[in-house]
Design a protein around this motif. Structure first.
Motif, mmCIF file in Angstrom:
data_model
loop_
_atom_site.group_PDB
_atom_site.id
_atom_site.type_symbol
_atom_site.label_atom_id
_atom_site.label_comp_id
_atom_site.label_asym_id
_atom_site.label_seq_id
_atom_site.Cartn_x
_atom_site.Cartn_y
_atom_site.Cartn_z
ATOM 1 N N GLY A 150 25.537 49.675 42.057
ATOM 2 C CA GLY A 150 24.770 49.641 40.817
ATOM 3 C C GLY A 150 25.517 50.031 39.561
ATOM 4 N N ARG A 151 26.706 50.605 39.697
ATOM 5 C CA ARG A 151 27.416 51.077 38.506
ATOM 6 C C ARG A 151 28.649 50.244 38.180
ATOM 7 N N PHE A 152 28.831 49.144 38.905
ATOM 8 C CA PHE A 152 30.022 48.326 38.680
ATOM 9 C C PHE A 152 29.640 46.877 38.420
ATOM 10 N N GLY A 153 30.560 46.177 37.765
ATOM 11 C CA GLY A 153 30.357 44.767 37.508
ATOM 12 C C GLY A 153 30.867 43.953 38.678
ATOM 13 N N ASN A 154 31.829 43.059 38.419
ATOM 14 C CA ASN A 154 32.427 42.270 39.491
ATOM 15 C C ASN A 154 33.396 43.132 40.302
ATOM 16 N N VAL A 155 33.361 42.978 41.607
ATOM 17 C CA VAL A 155 34.276 43.690 42.500
ATOM 18 C C VAL A 155 35.006 42.664 43.354
ATOM 19 N N ASP A 156 36.277 42.484 43.080
ATOM 20 C CA ASP A 156 37.117 41.584 43.868
ATOM 21 C C ASP A 156 38.094 42.415 44.696
ATOM 22 N N ALA A 172 40.105 43.803 34.692
ATOM 23 C CA ALA A 172 39.376 44.720 35.560
ATOM 24 C C ALA A 172 40.252 45.922 35.903
ATOM 25 N N GLN A 173 39.614 47.002 36.290
ATOM 26 C CA GLN A 173 40.357 48.178 36.729
ATOM 27 C C GLN A 173 41.024 47.885 38.070
ATOM 28 N N LEU A 174 42.341 47.981 38.115
ATOM 29 C CA LEU A 174 43.081 47.732 39.347
ATOM 30 C C LEU A 174 43.170 49.017 40.164
ATOM 31 N N ILE A 175 42.819 48.900 41.435
ATOM 32 C CA ILE A 175 42.861 50.035 42.356
ATOM 33 C C ILE A 175 43.657 49.642 43.592
ATOM 34 N N PHE A 176 44.566 50.508 44.004
ATOM 35 C CA PHE A 176 45.237 50.365 45.291
ATOM 36 C C PHE A 176 44.643 51.409 46.228
ATOM 37 N N SER A 177 43.958 50.941 47.270
ATOM 38 C CA SER A 177 43.397 51.837 48.279
ATOM 39 C C SER A 177 44.348 51.817 49.474
ATOM 40 N N ASP A 185 34.522 46.393 35.956
ATOM 41 C CA ASP A 185 34.910 45.407 36.950
ATOM 42 C C ASP A 185 36.076 46.005 37.728
ATOM 43 N N LEU A 186 36.122 45.748 39.031
ATOM 44 C CA LEU A 186 37.159 46.336 39.877
ATOM 45 C C LEU A 186 37.942 45.269 40.621
ATOM 46 N N ASN A 187 39.257 45.420 40.648
ATOM 47 C CA ASN A 187 40.142 44.647 41.519
ATOM 48 C C ASN A 187 40.769 45.642 42.488
#
Length: 255
Positions: free
Chosen positions: A63-69, A105-110, A27-29
């Motif tokens: 296809g390779r990730f769960g929830n993406v917020d 979820a994995q936290l990402i700063f873009s 899951d990605l945030n």
């Protein structure tokens, strides 16, 4: 049909690996830090058409990730100075990271900052010298890593703008040349984190700059400025391209 023991073990191994792949979908945030390009300036519906929205949609269907917020924290006209720790923008971005429902979820700063730093005049601190740009970016990243130890930071390369760009701020060829000088500084800065923060800070997209340089008339908005029609912000078509470039870069990092 008789199935021998070896076949059963092979089947069990396959099912287990398939379950593990499904179970381990991340899951990605994602918090998007940036300027008017990130914000989606000039788009008919920035909530659905801005590059962060397109990026999140791409990752959901990849296809390779769960929830993406995601949270779009783009601000028109902002430079690295506007994003330094303690500024309202930085505080709001960190608050957005803490507000996601799923904190596991994995936290990402873009991050895509640099366009407004490169201006000749008209934006905060412009022109921001190369050394100062690099220092400011490092201060921002260091604070994010300190406040969110498990996060990943992905620096997207800035995108091209036309050398006659001159709206409320003056960019022109001098600004574009300065912007191009920021790109190797980003790459070099990321390398310094390989030892101090391994697998946490990455270079993101590197292709959009040249793409928009080649496809300005079809993928960037035609905007009237002090030196004629200029190209700076993606139109709906270009926003899809940019968002997918960011999505592919994030997917590569998570791979």
């Amino acid at each position: 049909m008789k199935i021998n023991k070896a076949s059963l073990l092979l089947l069990a191994s396959f099912l287990l690996s398939s379950f593990t792949i499904f179970k381990d979908k991340h899951d990605l945030n994602i918090v998007f830090i940036g300027d008017s390009i990130t914000y989606g300036a000039g788009l008919p519906d920035r909530n659905t058409q801005a590059p962060p929205a397109i990026c999140a949609s791409y990752l959901r269907t990849e296809g390779r990730f769960g929830n993406v917020d995601f949270s779009n924290q783009g601000h028109s006209g902002y430079t690295t100075l506007d994003w330094l720790p303690g500024t309202p923008a930085f505080v709001k971005a960190e608050a957005a990271a803490k507000a996601f429902t799923n904190q596991n979820a994995q936290l990402i700063f873009s991050i895509k900052i640099g366009t407004n730093d490169s201006a000749m005049k008209g934006t905060h601190g412009a022109p921001v010298a190369l050394a100062d740009y690099r220092t400011n970016l490092k201060v921002i990243i260091d604070q994010l890593l300190k406040d969110f130890p498990g996060c990943k930071v992905i620096i997207q390369h800035p995108i091209w703008y036309s050398p006659n760009t001159y709206n409320g701020s003056m960019y022109l060829q001098e600004g574009l040349t300065r912007l191009e000088s920021y790109i190797p500084a980003i790459d070099d800065l990321v390398k310094t984190y390989k030892e101090t923060n391994p697998k946490q800070v990455f270079v993101g997209d590197t292709k959009a700059f040249n793409y928009f340089k080649k496809n300005a008339e079809t993928d960037l908005q035609h905007e009237n400025g002090h030196q004629g029609v200029f190209y700076l912000h993606p139109n709906p078509k270009g926003a899809v391209v940019l968002g997918e470039y960011w999505g592919k870069a994030i997917a590569k990092v998570m791979r």
